[in-house]
Write an enzyme that holds these catalytic residues in place. Structure first.
Site, PDB file in Angstrom:
ATOM      1  N   ASP A 166       0.933  -1.145   0.101  1.00  8.21           N
ATOM      2  CA  ASP A 166       0.148   0.096  -0.124  1.00  8.21           C
ATOM      3  C   ASP A 166       0.996   1.350  -0.084  1.00  8.21           C
ATOM      4  O   ASP A 166       0.621   2.241  -0.699  1.00  8.21           O
ATOM      5  CB  ASP A 166      -1.097  -0.080   1.330  1.00  8.21           C
ATOM      6  N   HIS A 167       1.842   1.239   0.809  1.00  8.09           N
ATOM      7  CA  HIS A 167       2.853   2.399   0.902  1.00  8.09           C
ATOM      8  C   HIS A 167       3.172   2.566  -0.344  1.00  8.09           C
ATOM      9  O   HIS A 167       3.640   3.642  -1.188  1.00  8.09           O
ATOM     10  CB  HIS A 167       3.880   2.308   2.088  1.00  8.09           C
TER      11      HIS A 167
END
Length: 401
Positions: A166-167
């Site tokens: 996600d990052h």
């Protein structure tokens, strides 16, 4: 809440339809850089990351203004369309097609706002047999190979325990937006960007992919050992105290010789063959066991400092308390800070600053995350020029709520 900061993206309007982490992380970066980020939310349906009082929401949604819109109402969709026509950036990480069904997809909006840049950050992209799949970090990690490659031998089910991809998707999305803004300076036109979080994860396997392309090798999990380079010792070792560890990652024979010296040249380390990395790899388990016997009686942080002072790569394995309260590097850089304004629901809150410093512009001023209702009037006035009475009417009928 008035926007009090400026930065490299000052003047850029971002309409944020994102939720959970990948999208909000991208728009948090843009907000930190000075963009006017307006996050569309609903108090009735605020998504799996919780409402504005959720610590999860607080973490990823600073430097944004919240506008509550009921997208089930026709007038809510009409307001969203007007906002899209004023935006420089429209970003979402819904499943494919949500904005189109609301009548605010790129093909619709570009007719009136040809300079707008849309970025759609779905789990699987908008084509292919998996495009409709619902995706969260654990499923993307699994499908992309990250779960397998980051495991340990014999436990390929372990993988990454946090939302790493996600990052990375948020960072990729931000880079894509900045590239599109730069291109727009030349063409005066916007464009649509499709980001597949799944494909982002696959790219993180780069060396493993290269080994397969070149040699036909399928890389296996290797734990703390390097799968492609020769290095030993290269592991985490116990230190004094409960669950205390230090990582030691030697790269050269010279570093090994220095480590032997610092260990007071024990007999086991002077055996023939250990002077070369190949010889040490051949006796990997025995060496790790002996080093563990040496490290487990020492203070982990002091050991790290001693090794580093003698040119040996080492790092103490830190937990949250170490990072926030004890790390001298982060304290010296002011990485963690207290928001000046108290959060209405959570009281005093802290944050982590953007890990970038611009020499000519201030990007270290942070507005606390908003709660529902704070910016409805201001956003609709700033972006659409609506009057106080008109916004109150929209609130009365529940369109803005």
């Amino acid at each position: 809440m008035d926007k009090i900061m400026t930065g490299p993206l000052d003047g850029i309007k971002v309409l944020d339809f994102t939720h959970v982490l990948a999208g909000p992380f991208s728009t948090r970066i843009m907000g930190d850089l000075g963009a006017d980020v307006v996050k569309i939310m609903s108090e009735a349906r605020h998504g799996p990351d919780g409402g504005t009082g959720s610590p999860y929401h607080v973490m990823w949604n600073r430097n944004k203004r919240i506008l509550q819109l009921d997208m089930t109402q026709t007038e809510g969709k009409e307001l969203a369309r007007e906002l899209c026509n004023q935006a420089d950036i429209v970003i979402d990480n819904f499943s494919v097609g949500v904005l189109d069904r609301w009548g605010i997809g790129y093909d619709t909006i570009k007719k009136e706002n040809p300079a707008v840049i849309y970025i759609q950050m779905s789990g699987m992209g908008d084509e292919g047999p998996w495009s409709s799949y619902v995706s969260f970090a654990p499923t993307v990690h699994a499908l992309s190979g990250l779960t397998y490659l980051t495991g340990v031998p014999g436990r390929e089910d372990i993988g990454i325990g946090f939302s790493y991809n996600d990052h990375q998707s948020g960072l990729h999305g931000t880079v894509a937006i900045l590239a599109a803004l730069n291109e727009r300076l030349k063409s005066q036109k916007g464009q649509r960007i499709e980001l597949s979080q799944f494909e982002v994860g696959v790219t993180l396997n780069a060396v493993a992919l290269l080994d397969y392309f070149a040699n036909g090798n399928t890389v296996s999990p290797s734990g703390n050992q390097l799968p492609f380079d020769s290095a030993q010792p290269h592991n985490c070792y116990p230190t004094a105290g409960e669950d205390s560890w230090v990582a030691i990652a030697l790269q050269t024979d010279e570093q090994w010789n220095m480590l032997v010296k610092l260990m007071d040249s024990p007999e086991w380390a002077l055996k023939s063959g250990l002077e070369s990395v190949d010889g040490r790899i051949a006796q990997l388990e025995a060496i790790d066991s002996e080093i563990s016997e040496w490290t487990k009686h020492q203070n982990g942080k002091e050991l790290m400092e001693m090794l580093q002072e003698h040119g040996i790569p080492a790092g103490y394995v830190q937990n949250g308390n170490d990072l926030v309260n004890n790390d001298p590097e982060l304290q010296a850089s002011g990485f963690f800070f207290d928001y000046q304004e108290t959060h209405p629901l959570l009281g005093k809150i802290r944050g982590d600053r953007l890990p970038l410093r611009f020499k000519r512009q201030n990007v270290s001023s942070y507005n606390r995350p908003e709660i529902f209702g704070e910016s409805n009037h201001k956003v609709l006035k700033d972006w659409l020029g609506l009057s106080q009475s008109e916004v109150e009417r929209l609130e009365h009928i529940g369109t803005v709520k």
